[in-house]
Motif scaffolding. Structure first.
Motif, mmCIF file in Angstrom:
data_model
loop_
_atom_site.group_PDB
_atom_site.id
_atom_site.type_symbol
_atom_site.label_atom_id
_atom_site.label_comp_id
_atom_site.label_asym_id
_atom_site.label_seq_id
_atom_site.Cartn_x
_atom_site.Cartn_y
_atom_site.Cartn_z
ATOM 1 N N ASN A 64 13.038 -12.618 31.258
ATOM 2 C CA ASN A 64 13.799 -13.225 30.162
ATOM 3 C C ASN A 64 14.410 -14.518 30.714
ATOM 4 O OD1 ASN A 64 15.545 -13.868 28.116
ATOM 5 N ND2 ASN A 64 16.376 -11.818 27.878
ATOM 6 N N THR A 107 15.161 -17.364 29.567
ATOM 7 C CA THR A 107 16.244 -18.024 28.844
ATOM 8 C C THR A 107 17.587 -17.439 29.289
ATOM 9 O OG1 THR A 107 14.702 -18.086 27.013
ATOM 10 C CG2 THR A 107 16.946 -18.730 26.553
ATOM 11 N N LEU A 108 17.626 -16.112 29.384
ATOM 12 C CA LEU A 108 18.850 -15.445 29.840
ATOM 13 C C LEU A 108 19.169 -15.821 31.288
ATOM 14 C CD1 LEU A 108 21.112 -13.275 29.473
ATOM 15 C CD2 LEU A 108 19.464 -11.591 30.290
ATOM 16 N N CYS A 114 9.947 -23.552 30.753
ATOM 17 C CA CYS A 114 11.344 -23.546 30.307
ATOM 18 C C CYS A 114 12.085 -24.693 30.990
ATOM 19 C CB CYS A 114 11.992 -22.202 30.623
ATOM 20 S SG CYS A 114 13.638 -22.019 29.967
ATOM 21 N N LYS A 134 12.677 -23.295 25.618
ATOM 22 C CA LYS A 134 11.448 -22.643 26.034
ATOM 23 C C LYS A 134 10.298 -23.343 25.333
ATOM 24 C CE LYS A 134 9.513 -18.081 26.301
ATOM 25 N NZ LYS A 134 9.647 -16.688 25.949
ATOM 26 N N HIS A 169 17.951 -12.426 23.958
ATOM 27 C CA HIS A 169 18.616 -13.644 24.422
ATOM 28 C C HIS A 169 20.112 -13.485 24.149
ATOM 29 C CE1 HIS A 169 14.552 -15.738 23.642
ATOM 30 N NE2 HIS A 169 14.669 -15.436 24.910
ATOM 31 N N THR A 208 22.203 -16.853 24.220
ATOM 32 C CA THR A 208 21.736 -18.122 23.672
ATOM 33 C C THR A 208 21.257 -18.029 22.227
ATOM 34 O OG1 THR A 208 19.591 -17.656 24.670
ATOM 35 C CG2 THR A 208 21.056 -19.102 25.897
ATOM 36 N N ASP A 209 21.398 -16.872 21.606
ATOM 37 C CA ASP A 209 20.927 -16.742 20.226
ATOM 38 C C ASP A 209 21.920 -15.880 19.435
ATOM 39 O OD1 ASP A 209 19.654 -16.127 17.829
ATOM 40 O OD2 ASP A 209 17.667 -16.039 18.756
ATOM 41 N N LEU A 235 16.886 -23.367 22.043
ATOM 42 C CA LEU A 235 17.975 -22.441 22.344
ATOM 43 C C LEU A 235 19.125 -23.158 23.021
ATOM 44 C CD1 LEU A 235 15.591 -19.799 23.731
ATOM 45 C CD2 LEU A 235 16.930 -19.534 21.675
#
Lengths: 439, 144
Positions: free
Chosen positions: A88, A90-91, A300, A324, A425, A428-429, B9
């Protein structure tokens, strides 16, 4: 010489560098939002869910090695109910930015070495009690982010890295080890095998072992003539570093298999968007060069900007953001455009910016036939060859339309189809926040 | 370029950023300068809700045990992990592997986790507080 001040030993500060390294970083990120996973065996998988790229201590204790394909250890996964997660990124990028910005508050300058490691220059910052300072760093990062870290200190980067190994390995260090003291250093080095030294790879280790050099101490006490005759200059430099003589300064660019970070503190504070954008574009160019050099593509892109967190009297501002990409890239132009789009979102006027940077993550090898052939023309950078490249691109497109569309969609599929165990996420979401129970 | 991105994001509060212009008109007895009359500044909810960005997390509440504290199902809670948990603070804690919202209380020298709803009993804290408390809730974002 006119250097009385510098030569007076009481005026010369002993250099002190720290390496702060997150423990099992990807696993720790997952655990922050899933406390039920604490104490259980957890592994995070590579792109395509193929290999284990992060393991909790419980998984390491089962003898499962880094990078092992999941199918090879399927029996252990079942037997011990190992919890598997897709990467993950993004995390991880967001949690990394949090950890790094906290570390910036502890040192006047830091080098973000990878997504989960940073060198801190602590020279003159905590002379009285470095151990206490290191523990303060650990406590702050753990409390504010939930990520456990270990701290290694020493007068050189190589020693700081070695100290970090000790802090991780030996429980009684309580996650913090300082190798500034030569007596302690000698004791420690005699216990540690030479392949744990930063930059000493398996081939060099084999050669060293043949010469009877087994421990770090064996290496550190080698006469430099003998080493210079048989090894490259890097090994000779490493020996100097092991003896407390610094050969490597904090750098702003750092290659790593999993991510490339390129950032720098500005010599003067920047307030203008255009200036920041120029700096960021330069870092993007360098990061993209690194990316192509290791024949990889990135999926990313993260950007961060900060005021000087080490100077609390100034108004503080720090933000980071990630995108991403739907198709992985190694194209400088795409990276610059994307990073600048993020910067536009993050930038706020009237602050004195101290640092900005770009991080490329979700990196995978540019395996595709088309990618390698097209983007690595005689090893030259893409920008220089861009016209030629585009012409080639168009030519191929005209003659074999299918092959090009395949290359593009091929990347898409590796992204979407094979991340079946991905967590949310969380940070971020808005639609994927972690649930907390009022029960 | 846009079509290339599957998803955009932003880790920070960006989506909730509401720019509310503040018009600061002056009454002038001399020669009015139109440019001076409008000192335009925007209000950023981050400034109000987020003191420590690196330590601030947003979480979503489920369940009704904290109604008395104004926390409704589906509300978004702002959690600042840098704040030391004190008696009286509303905290997120890890209870039996689940992130749970409670009010922290010090009763007769012992830590307790209380609900804001009489149907739910107090939970005594046996472990070290650091291991239990995940973060301190600073604000509730509740749609009306």
């Amino acid at each position: 010489m006119g250097c009385r001040d510098q030569c007076d030993p009481s005026r010369v500060m002993q250099p002190l560098l720290a390496l702060v390294d997150c423990n099992n970083f990807y696993v720790s990120c997952e655990r922050v939002f899933r406390p039920d996973l604490i104490g259980k065996p957890v592994a995070v998988l590579s792109n395509n869910d193929g290999c284990m790229v992060a393991r909790s201590q419980e998984v390491k204790d089962l003898g499962i090695k880094m990078g092992v394909p999941v199918f090879q250890v399927q029996h252990l996964v079942k037997q011990h109910n190992i919890q598997l997660f897709s990467s993950n990124y993004t995390l991880y990028a967001d949690m990394s930015a949090r950890v790094m910005s906290i570390l910036e508050g502890f040192a006047p300058s830091i080098e973000i070495y990878s997504i989960d490691e940073s060198f801190l220059d602590l020279t003159g910052v905590c002379e009285k009690d470095p151990i206490d300072y290191g523990q303060k760093i650990r406590k702050a990062v753990l409390q504010r982010t939930g990520i456990p870290v270990c701290v290694g200190m020493g007068p050189t980067k190589t020693l700081a890295k070695l100290a970090n190994y000790g802090a991780k390995k030996w429980k009684h260090t309580d996650g913090m080890l300082d190798l500034s003291d030569p007596v302690r250093r000698e004791k420690f080095m005699k216990l540690v095998p030479v392949d744990e030294v930063w930059g000493i790879g398996s081939r060099t280790t084999a050669k060293l072992n043949q010469l009877g050099i087994k421990t770090v101490w064996d290496l550190a006490t080698q006469p430099s003539k003998r080493i210079q005759a048989q090894f490259n200059v890097m090994v000779a430099r490493t020996i100097l570093e092991l003896n407390g003589i610094g050969c490597m300064s904090l750098e702003e660019i750092s290659p790593d298999k999993q991510q490339i970070v390129c950032s720098r503190s500005f010599s003067r504070k920047l307030t203008d968007f255009r200036e920041l954008s120029e700096a960021l574009s330069e870092y993007c160019t360098r990061a993209a060069e690194k990316l192509r050099h290791q024949r990889s593509v990135t999926g990313c892109i993260s950007v961060f900007i900060r005021t000087n967190l080490f100077n609390p009297s100034e108004p503080q501002y720090q933000r980071s953001a990630s995108i991403k990409l739907s198709a992985a890239t190694q194209d400088t132009r795409t990276i610059i455009t994307t990073a600048n789009r993020l910067l536009k979102e993050l930038f706020k006027p009237n602050y004195k910016y101290h640092k900005c940077g770009v991080q490329l993550s979700h990196i995978q090898p540019a395996l595709s036939f088309a990618q390698n052939d097209l983007f690595d023309v005689a090893g030259n950078s893409l920008l220089e060859k861009s016209d030629q490249l585009m012409q080639t691109f168009d030519k191929i497109n005209r003659r074999f339309p299918k092959s090009l569309s395949m290359a593009a969609s091929g990347f898409d599929k590796t992204w979407i189809a094979k991340a079946e165990r991905k967590t949310k996420h969380y940070t971020t979401d808005w639609n994927e926040l972690v649930d907390v129970m009022c029960v | 370029m846009l079509h290339q991105f599957k998803q955009v994001l932003f880790p920070q509060l960006k989506p909730s950023k509401v720019f509310i212009p503040l018009f600061n008109g002056k009454v002038s007895a001399g020669f009015p300068s139109p440019a001076d009359d409008y000192v335009q500044k925007t209000l950023d909810l981050n400034e109000l809700l987020v003191q420590k960005p690196a330590a601030t997390f947003f979480v979503r509440a489920q369940g009704e045990s904290m109604l008395g504290a104004g926390i409704h199902p589906n509300d978004i809670l702002v959690v600042d992990r840098s704040i030391e948990p004190k008696s009286g603070k509303i905290v997120i804690c890890a209870l039996n592997g689940e992130l749970t919202v409670k009010r922290l209380a010090r009763v007769k020298g012992k830590w307790k986790l209380k609900s804001e709803n009489l149907d739910y009993p107090d939970i005594p804290v046996h472990e070290e507080l650091e291991l239990v408390v995940w973060g301190v809730v600073t604000n509730v974002i509740h749609p009306v």
